[in-house]
Design a protein around this motif. Structure first.
Motif, PDB file in Angstrom:
ATOM      1  N   ALA A 239       0.828  -1.202   0.000  1.00 22.23           N
ATOM      2  CA  ALA A 239       0.000   0.000   0.000  1.00 22.23           C
ATOM      3  C   ALA A 239       0.862   1.252   0.000  1.00 22.23           C
ATOM      4  O   ALA A 239       0.558   2.240  -0.678  1.00 22.23           O
ATOM      5  CB  ALA A 239      -0.930  -0.011   1.214  1.00 22.23           C
ATOM      6  N   ALA A 240       1.970   1.220   0.754  1.00 24.74           N
ATOM      7  CA  ALA A 240       2.863   2.379   0.810  1.00 24.74           C
ATOM      8  C   ALA A 240       3.521   2.634  -0.539  1.00 24.74           C
ATOM      9  O   ALA A 240       3.654   3.790  -0.965  1.00 24.74           O
ATOM     10  CB  ALA A 240       3.925   2.158   1.884  1.00 24.74           C
ATOM     11  N   MET A 241       3.939   1.573  -1.237  1.00 21.75           N
ATOM     12  CA  MET A 241       4.559   1.737  -2.544  1.00 21.75           C
ATOM     13  C   MET A 241       3.568   2.303  -3.556  1.00 21.75           C
ATOM     14  O   MET A 241       3.909   3.183  -4.360  1.00 21.75           O
ATOM     15  CB  MET A 241       5.114   0.396  -3.030  1.00 21.75           C
ATOM     16  CG  MET A 241       6.288  -0.117  -2.212  1.00 21.75           C
ATOM     17  SD  MET A 241       6.781  -1.803  -2.680  1.00 21.75           S
ATOM     18  CE  MET A 241       7.545  -1.494  -4.276  1.00 21.75           C
ATOM     19  N   ILE A 242       2.335   1.820  -3.520  1.00 22.06           N
ATOM     20  CA  ILE A 242       1.315   2.312  -4.448  1.00 22.06           C
ATOM     21  C   ILE A 242       0.956   3.755  -4.132  1.00 22.06           C
ATOM     22  O   ILE A 242       0.744   4.582  -5.032  1.00 22.06           O
ATOM     23  CB  ILE A 242       0.072   1.411  -4.403  1.00 22.06           C
ATOM     24  CG1 ILE A 242       0.410   0.020  -4.964  1.00 22.06           C
ATOM     25  CG2 ILE A 242      -1.077   2.026  -5.185  1.00 22.06           C
ATOM     26  CD1 ILE A 242       0.918   0.021  -6.392  1.00 22.06           C
ATOM     27  N   GLY A 243       0.906   4.095  -2.844  1.00 23.87           N
ATOM     28  CA  GLY A 243       0.644   5.479  -2.468  1.00 23.87           C
ATOM     29  C   GLY A 243       1.733   6.413  -2.969  1.00 23.87           C
ATOM     30  O   GLY A 243       1.453   7.500  -3.495  1.00 23.87           O
TER      31      GLY A 243
ATOM     32  N   GLY B 110       0.179  -1.490 -12.252  1.00 29.72           N
ATOM     33  CA  GLY B 110       0.245  -0.603 -11.098  1.00 29.72           C
ATOM     34  C   GLY B 110      -1.024   0.211 -10.978  1.00 29.72           C
ATOM     35  O   GLY B 110      -2.137  -0.323 -10.982  1.00 29.72           O
ATOM     36  N   THR B 111      -0.887   1.532 -10.921  1.00 29.28           N
ATOM     37  CA  THR B 111      -2.039   2.423 -10.785  1.00 29.28           C
ATOM     38  C   THR B 111      -2.733   2.716 -12.113  1.00 29.28           C
ATOM     39  O   THR B 111      -3.663   3.516 -12.159  1.00 29.28           O
ATOM     40  CB  THR B 111      -1.604   3.750 -10.151  1.00 29.28           C
ATOM     41  OG1 THR B 111      -0.628   4.379 -10.996  1.00 29.28           O
ATOM     42  CG2 THR B 111      -0.998   3.528  -8.774  1.00 29.28           C
TER      43      THR B 111
ATOM     44  N   ILE C  17      -7.735  -3.088 -19.895  1.00 32.85           N
ATOM     45  CA  ILE C  17      -7.667  -4.034 -18.780  1.00 32.85           C
ATOM     46  C   ILE C  17      -6.318  -3.837 -18.104  1.00 32.85           C
ATOM     47  O   ILE C  17      -5.270  -3.942 -18.747  1.00 32.85           O
ATOM     48  CB  ILE C  17      -7.801  -5.498 -19.244  1.00 32.85           C
ATOM     49  CG1 ILE C  17      -9.191  -5.764 -19.838  1.00 32.85           C
ATOM     50  CG2 ILE C  17      -7.516  -6.457 -18.079  1.00 32.85           C
ATOM     51  CD1 ILE C  17     -10.313  -5.818 -18.821  1.00 32.85           C
ATOM     52  N   ALA C  18      -6.348  -3.540 -16.811  1.00 29.26           N
ATOM     53  CA  ALA C  18      -5.133  -3.378 -16.011  1.00 29.26           C
ATOM     54  C   ALA C  18      -4.890  -4.651 -15.214  1.00 29.26           C
ATOM     55  O   ALA C  18      -5.740  -5.065 -14.426  1.00 29.26           O
ATOM     56  CB  ALA C  18      -5.279  -2.180 -15.072  1.00 29.26           C
ATOM     57  N   LEU C  19      -3.730  -5.265 -15.436  1.00 30.07           N
ATOM     58  CA  LEU C  19      -3.368  -6.505 -14.735  1.00 30.07           C
ATOM     59  C   LEU C  19      -2.229  -6.229 -13.764  1.00 30.07           C
ATOM     60  O   LEU C  19      -1.208  -5.643 -14.147  1.00 30.07           O
ATOM     61  CB  LEU C  19      -2.913  -7.578 -15.733  1.00 30.07           C
ATOM     62  CG  LEU C  19      -3.870  -7.953 -16.867  1.00 30.07           C
ATOM     63  CD1 LEU C  19      -3.197  -8.982 -17.778  1.00 30.07           C
ATOM     64  CD2 LEU C  19      -5.184  -8.495 -16.320  1.00 30.07           C
ATOM     65  N   ASP C  20      -2.380  -6.654 -12.518  1.00 27.78           N
ATOM     66  CA  ASP C  20      -1.304  -6.493 -11.539  1.00 27.78           C
ATOM     67  C   ASP C  20      -1.521  -7.496 -10.417  1.00 27.78           C
ATOM     68  O   ASP C  20      -2.656  -7.851 -10.095  1.00 27.78           O
ATOM     69  CB  ASP C  20      -1.276  -5.067 -10.976  1.00 27.78           C
ATOM     70  CG  ASP C  20       0.095  -4.699 -10.418  1.00 27.78           C
ATOM     71  OD1 ASP C  20       0.828  -3.966 -11.106  1.00 27.78           O
ATOM     72  OD2 ASP C  20       0.436  -5.161  -9.312  1.00 27.78           O
TER      73      ASP C  20
ATOM     74  N   LYS D 212     -10.370   2.753 -10.229  1.00 26.92           N
ATOM     75  CA  LYS D 212     -11.032   4.047 -10.108  1.00 26.92           C
ATOM     76  C   LYS D 212     -10.543   5.082 -11.131  1.00 26.92           C
ATOM     77  O   LYS D 212     -10.996   6.221 -11.131  1.00 26.92           O
ATOM     78  CB  LYS D 212     -10.827   4.604  -8.694  1.00 26.92           C
ATOM     79  CG  LYS D 212     -11.338   3.692  -7.592  1.00 26.92           C
ATOM     80  CD  LYS D 212     -11.133   4.308  -6.225  1.00 26.92           C
ATOM     81  CE  LYS D 212     -11.483   3.349  -5.098  1.00 26.92           C
ATOM     82  NZ  LYS D 212     -12.714   2.612  -5.274  1.00 26.92           N
ATOM     83  N   VAL D 213      -9.613   4.689 -11.977  1.00 24.40           N
ATOM     84  CA  VAL D 213      -8.988   5.646 -12.895  1.00 24.40           C
ATOM     85  C   VAL D 213      -9.926   6.084 -14.014  1.00 24.40           C
ATOM     86  O   VAL D 213     -10.005   7.266 -14.348  1.00 24.40           O
ATOM     87  CB  VAL D 213      -7.697   5.042 -13.484  1.00 24.40           C
ATOM     88  CG1 VAL D 213      -7.180   5.880 -14.634  1.00 24.40           C
ATOM     89  CG2 VAL D 213      -6.625   4.933 -12.416  1.00 24.40           C
ATOM     90  N   ASP D 214     -10.628   5.123 -14.620  1.00 29.07           N
ATOM     91  CA  ASP D 214     -11.458   5.416 -15.786  1.00 29.07           C
ATOM     92  C   ASP D 214     -12.494   4.297 -15.893  1.00 29.07           C
ATOM     93  O   ASP D 214     -12.136   3.112 -15.798  1.00 29.07           O
ATOM     94  CB  ASP D 214     -10.588   5.456 -17.056  1.00 29.07           C
ATOM     95  CG  ASP D 214     -11.321   5.948 -18.293  1.00 29.07           C
ATOM     96  OD1 ASP D 214     -12.414   5.410 -18.587  1.00 29.07           O
ATOM     97  OD2 ASP D 214     -10.816   6.839 -18.980  1.00 29.07           O
TER      98      ASP D 214
END
Length: 281
Positions: free
Chosen positions: A56-60, A101-102, A119-122, A133-135
């Motif tokens: 969570a910290a890395m993504i933030g 990622g984000t 499609i976002a894969l992670d 939540k991006v689009d």
């Protein structure tokens, strides 16, 4: 995630197509996967935990740093390359980002053309929450890029791989014949001003050779360009940059903060990457 995006996904257990019913994706054999309340779909095999993904910290930190547009030259180059002659397709286009990622880069490409979906894969659930939540035209999926990708054969026209793992066989399977893969890899000069001072992980000198080896046989390279810029980073931006990278897992935060505190402000830091273009062979 809407039903049309779920329709390009496949069950990680049996490989059958998934269909969305209310908030549950289900295959004909009865395997089912509930949409998380944050809007993403977890298609990791049950034996996997996803703990190797970004925290969570890395993504933030990544969200804050990318929001400062320091890596905008990379996103802009991806958009321009995807719009070049021979890569743009007519009609609706599905873009998949592996290790999204984000979904910063994916959102740029989806937003550039009205007919695109993504499609976002992670492997990181924290990344998937952000990407969802991006689009509304982007579906977010948790999966392991080293395993079978949870997408149907020949389902995507374009694929992105930015500083991420590459499973050539699976990426080729998911792309349509003649589909395009855009790969971004760091060069030796990338973040050179920070690597020694802050003790960051160095760029592998064999990265280019390993890229060629990993994709040969499945893809043909059709283009390559170097993207470079001089970033002006205050100390907060330097900290966020470090904390979003794999180096964050190995550094002592107090020691890192002490080293950053003596950097000039702004620090001039080199962004240097290679964007290579590949087509399914």
């Amino acid at each position: 995630m809407d039903a049309d995006l779920v329709a390009v996904l496949r069950c990680p257990v049996c490989g059958d197509a998934l269909a969305l019913n209310d908030r549950t994706a289900r295959c004909p054999r009865g395997h089912s996967y509930d949409l998380a309340k944050q809007g993403y779909l977890n298609l990791l095999p049950s034996a996997s935990t996803g703990i190797d993904g970004d925290s969570a910290a890395m993504i933030g930190a990544r969200t804050v740093f990318l929001g400062g547009r320091h890596y905008a030259p990379i996103r802009d180059a991806l958009i321009l390359t995807a719009a070049s002659d021979g890569l743009q397709v007519d009609g609706e286009e599905l873009v998949v980002e592996v290790g999204a990622g984000t979904a910063y880069y994916l959102a740029g490409l989806v937003g550039a053309t009205a007919g695109r979906r993504g499609i976002a894969l992670d492997v990181s659930r924290y990344a998937a929450r952000r990407a969802a939540k991006v689009d509304p035209r982007i579906g977010s999926v948790v999966c392991d890029a080293w395993q079978e990708l949870p997408l149907l054969d020949d389902s995507a026209q374009l694929m992105l791989n930015v500083f991420a793992p590459r499973n050539a066989a699976e990426m080729a399977r998911v792309l349509v014949p003649g589909g395009t893969l855009l790969v971004v890899t760091p060069n030796q000069d990338h973040l050179a001003e920070l690597i020694g001072v802050l003790g960051l992980v160095k760029v592998d000198k064999e990265k280019e050779r390993r890229l060629q080896e990993s994709l040969s046989g499945k893809f043909d390279q059709i283009g390559s360009e170097v993207v470079e810029s001089a970033m002006r980073l205050d100390r907060t931006a330097v900290e966020q940059l470090v904390l979003m990278t794999p180096s964050a897992r190995h550094l002592n935060y107090r020691e890192l903060a002490a080293k950053i505190a003596v950097l000039p402000e702004p620090a001039i830091v080199t962004l240097s990457v290679t964007l290579s273009t590949w087509r399914v062979g």
